[in-house]
Design a protein around this motif. Structure first.
Motif, PDB file in Angstrom:
ATOM      1  N   HIS A 163       0.790   8.584  17.419  1.00 17.99           N
ATOM      2  CA  HIS A 163       1.968   8.104  18.121  1.00 17.99           C
ATOM      3  C   HIS A 163       3.248   8.207  17.281  1.00 17.99           C
ATOM      4  N   LEU A 164       3.187   8.936  16.181  1.00 16.49           N
ATOM      5  CA  LEU A 164       4.414   9.136  15.398  1.00 16.49           C
ATOM      6  C   LEU A 164       5.425   9.950  16.202  1.00 16.49           C
ATOM      7  N   PRO A 165       6.690   9.563  16.176  1.00 14.36           N
ATOM      8  CA  PRO A 165       7.732  10.336  16.872  1.00 14.36           C
ATOM      9  C   PRO A 165       8.151  11.542  16.026  1.00 14.36           C
ATOM     10  N   HIS A 166       7.288  12.552  15.978  1.00 15.19           N
ATOM     11  CA  HIS A 166       7.465  13.666  15.047  1.00 15.19           C
ATOM     12  C   HIS A 166       8.790  14.414  15.236  1.00 15.19           C
ATOM     13  N   ASP A 167       9.217  14.594  16.473  1.00 13.23           N
ATOM     14  CA  ASP A 167      10.447  15.363  16.710  1.00 13.23           C
ATOM     15  C   ASP A 167      11.643  14.707  16.020  1.00 13.23           C
ATOM     16  N   ARG A 168      11.789  13.427  16.184  1.00 18.50           N
ATOM     17  CA  ARG A 168      12.910  12.719  15.561  1.00 18.50           C
ATOM     18  C   ARG A 168      12.755  12.666  14.046  1.00 18.50           C
ATOM     19  N   LEU A 169      11.529  12.408  13.587  1.00 24.69           N
ATOM     20  CA  LEU A 169      11.316  12.329  12.148  1.00 24.69           C
ATOM     21  C   LEU A 169      11.593  13.667  11.472  1.00 24.69           C
ATOM     22  N   ALA A 170      11.268  14.759  12.145  1.00 23.99           N
ATOM     23  CA  ALA A 170      11.535  16.087  11.579  1.00 23.99           C
ATOM     24  C   ALA A 170      13.025  16.316  11.380  1.00 23.99           C
ATOM     25  N   GLU A 171      13.834  15.636  12.193  1.00 21.51           N
ATOM     26  CA  GLU A 171      15.289  15.753  12.076  1.00 21.51           C
ATOM     27  C   GLU A 171      15.881  14.650  11.216  1.00 21.51           C
ATOM     28  N   GLY A 172      15.013  13.780  10.704  1.00 20.50           N
ATOM     29  CA  GLY A 172      15.494  12.677   9.878  1.00 20.50           C
ATOM     30  C   GLY A 172      16.171  11.580  10.663  1.00 20.50           C
ATOM     31  N   ARG A 173      15.927  11.534  11.964  1.00 20.67           N
ATOM     32  CA  ARG A 173      16.571  10.533  12.805  1.00 20.67           C
ATOM     33  C   ARG A 173      15.631   9.364  13.056  1.00 20.67           C
ATOM     34  N   LYS A 174      16.194   8.176  13.147  1.00 20.36           N
ATOM     35  CA  LYS A 174      15.395   7.004  13.443  1.00 20.36           C
ATOM     36  C   LYS A 174      14.966   7.020  14.911  1.00 20.36           C
ATOM     37  N   PRO A 175      13.714   6.663  15.172  1.00 16.34           N
ATOM     38  CA  PRO A 175      13.259   6.620  16.571  1.00 16.34           C
ATOM     39  C   PRO A 175      13.850   5.417  17.285  1.00 16.34           C
ATOM     40  N   PRO A 176      13.885   5.442  18.614  1.00 23.66           N
ATOM     41  CA  PRO A 176      14.392   4.285  19.371  1.00 23.66           C
ATOM     42  C   PRO A 176      13.546   3.039  19.094  1.00 23.66           C
ATOM     43  N   ARG A 177      14.173   1.909  19.189  1.00 20.94           N
ATOM     44  CA  ARG A 177      13.500   0.609  19.046  1.00 20.94           C
ATOM     45  C   ARG A 177      12.838   0.426  17.682  1.00 20.94           C
ATOM     46  N   LEU A 178      13.295   1.145  16.673  1.00 22.33           N
ATOM     47  CA  LEU A 178      12.685   1.046  15.353  1.00 22.33           C
ATOM     48  C   LEU A 178      12.813  -0.357  14.774  1.00 22.33           C
ATOM     49  N   THR A 179      13.975  -0.976  14.938  1.00 24.61           N
ATOM     50  CA  THR A 179      14.175  -2.299  14.347  1.00 24.61           C
ATOM     51  C   THR A 179      13.208  -3.326  14.927  1.00 24.61           C
ATOM     52  N   GLY A 180      13.091  -3.362  16.249  1.00 28.06           N
ATOM     53  CA  GLY A 180      12.165  -4.294  16.875  1.00 28.06           C
ATOM     54  C   GLY A 180      10.723  -4.030  16.475  1.00 28.06           C
ATOM     55  N   GLN A 181      10.362  -2.752  16.395  1.00 31.91           N
ATOM     56  CA  GLN A 181       9.013  -2.378  15.981  1.00 31.91           C
ATOM     57  C   GLN A 181       8.728  -2.837  14.558  1.00 31.91           C
TER      58      GLN A 181
END
Length: 383
Positions: A163-181
């Motif tokens: 369930h890793l958000p690979h697309d965003r991580l590949a771009e170095g971007r934080k995934p949505p709702r990261l803080t709450g998670q």
């Protein structure tokens, strides 16, 4: 606990190779009998169907952790789960527990507590509860010793997730709702993000680690499956590792590849009830129409298997016997449970009794013992 010894009369019963027919059904010693036994109970106005076997459900999370930090009475939570399962006609339930980087109720430590609680209440419940481990494939530091922990936890069924958000991580971007998670996991959001980036960076190591892990688990006799396959190649890779169950394939391509190779396909019953995937993936109705389904699972909603089977029968897509098989004999085959799934002589007396008019669950019996009963039907059994 003593199983009932009686004969149910007057009901419409779903029998193997006969479909729905008015017939007597006798129970004794926890199994279906061939001859009349015990006293008779008139169930005119009811349907008697094989008990539902739920292959994959994580709806129990709200029982064992109703609020963040409120996780002190784990055994009471599991007992509450069983009550909901029984009220929905489920006689065998696979409780799908995460072993995930998400932490909290899905973290490794919590998984151990859940499995210990399931084992501790096993002799106090009527419903057959089976644990499933949902392992996040990129947790490479957790591979060592995992087979030993799985054996200790008495887990017979492992499913692999990513369930890793690979697309965003590949771009170095934080995934949505990261803080709450991160807060749910008890981590600083920046630390949580760095952990995700680190796991993503080691993606190339995962296939080899999985090959080794699956080899050991197969030798232990653990049943294995994949989750959310999207391509034929992904399904082929999992099959090569011995994971012959495809849970919730997201595309017709992946489901077709599973069917062509003889793998088992599990779809989500909420997808059927909703008329489509809430995530925009392949429609379960379409896959069922194509013959790409062996079993329906509750996923996150325990009333849905019963509702989905009845909706399928009402739609005319398949008859009631075929629809109900997706929540009874089909799941039994997937799990290798030869003693249940139909109301044939010698099978476990696992059955659900529905009001013939409203199709509400009136009673549930598992191994010939009552796990749920409500309303007017109780007077018939007591009388």
């Amino acid at each position: 606990m003593t199983a009932l010894n009686l004969t149910l009369t007057g009901a419409e019963v779903l029998l193997p190779d006969q479909g729905i027919t008015r017939a007597d059904l006798s129970l004794a010693d926890g199994v279906i009998q061939s001859d009349h036994t015990g006293r008779s109970v008139d169930l005119s106005g009811y349907l008697v169907l094989p008990g539902i076997i739920d292959l994959h459900g994580d709806g129990f999370e709200r029982h064992i952790a109703p609020r963040r930090g409120a996780m002190k009475q784990m055994e009471e939570g599991i007992l509450s789960v069983e009550a909901e399962l029984a009220a929905n006609g489920i006689t065998t339930a696979v409780l799908a527990q995460f072993h995930s980087w998400e932490g909290g109720v899905r973290g490794p430590k919590f998984a151990g507590q859940v499995f210990d609680a399931i084992a501790s209440v096993k002799d106090r419940v009527v419903t057959d509860l089976m644990p499933q481990l949902r392992f996040e494939t990129h947790m490479l530091d957790d591979y060592a010793g995992l087979p030993e922990r799985i054996a200790k936890w008495q887990v017979p069924y492992v499913v692999f997730n990513d369930h890793l958000p690979h697309d965003r991580l590949a771009e170095g971007r934080k995934p949505p709702r990261l803080t709450g998670q991160a807060l749910k996991a008890g981590r600083n959001p920046d630390v949580h993000f760095e952990m995700l980036l680190s796991m993503h960076a080691r993606t190339a190591e995962v296939p080899g680690a999985l090959d080794d892990l699956c080899t050991v688990l197969a030798e232990q006799g653990v049943r294995m499956g994949s989750h959310d396959d999207t391509t034929a190649q992904t399904r082929a890779d999992w099959r090569a590792r011995g994971a012959q169950i495809a849970e919730f394939p997201e595309t017709p391509e992946a489901a077709e590849a599973a069917r062509a190779a003889g793998d088992y396909i599990i779809l989500g019953s909420p997808n059927v009830v909703r008329g489509g995937s809430h995530k925009g993936n392949a429609s379960a109705l379409d896959l069922i129409a194509m013959g790409y389904c062996d079993a329906l699972a509750s996923d996150y909603h325990y009333p849905s298997p019963r509702r989905a089977a009845l909706m399928l029968a009402k739609s005319g897509l398949i008859d009631l016997a075929g629809a109900w098989a997706l929540v009874s004999s089909g799941p039994a085959r997937v799990l290798g449970l030869r003693d249940r799934g139909t109301l044939a002589h010698g099978q476990r007396a696992d059955l659900v009794i529905l009001d013939a008019e409203t199709h509400r669950v009136a009673a549930t019996l598992a191994g010939g013992r009552v796990s749920y009963m409500a309303g007017d039907i109780a007077a018939r059994f007591v009388g």
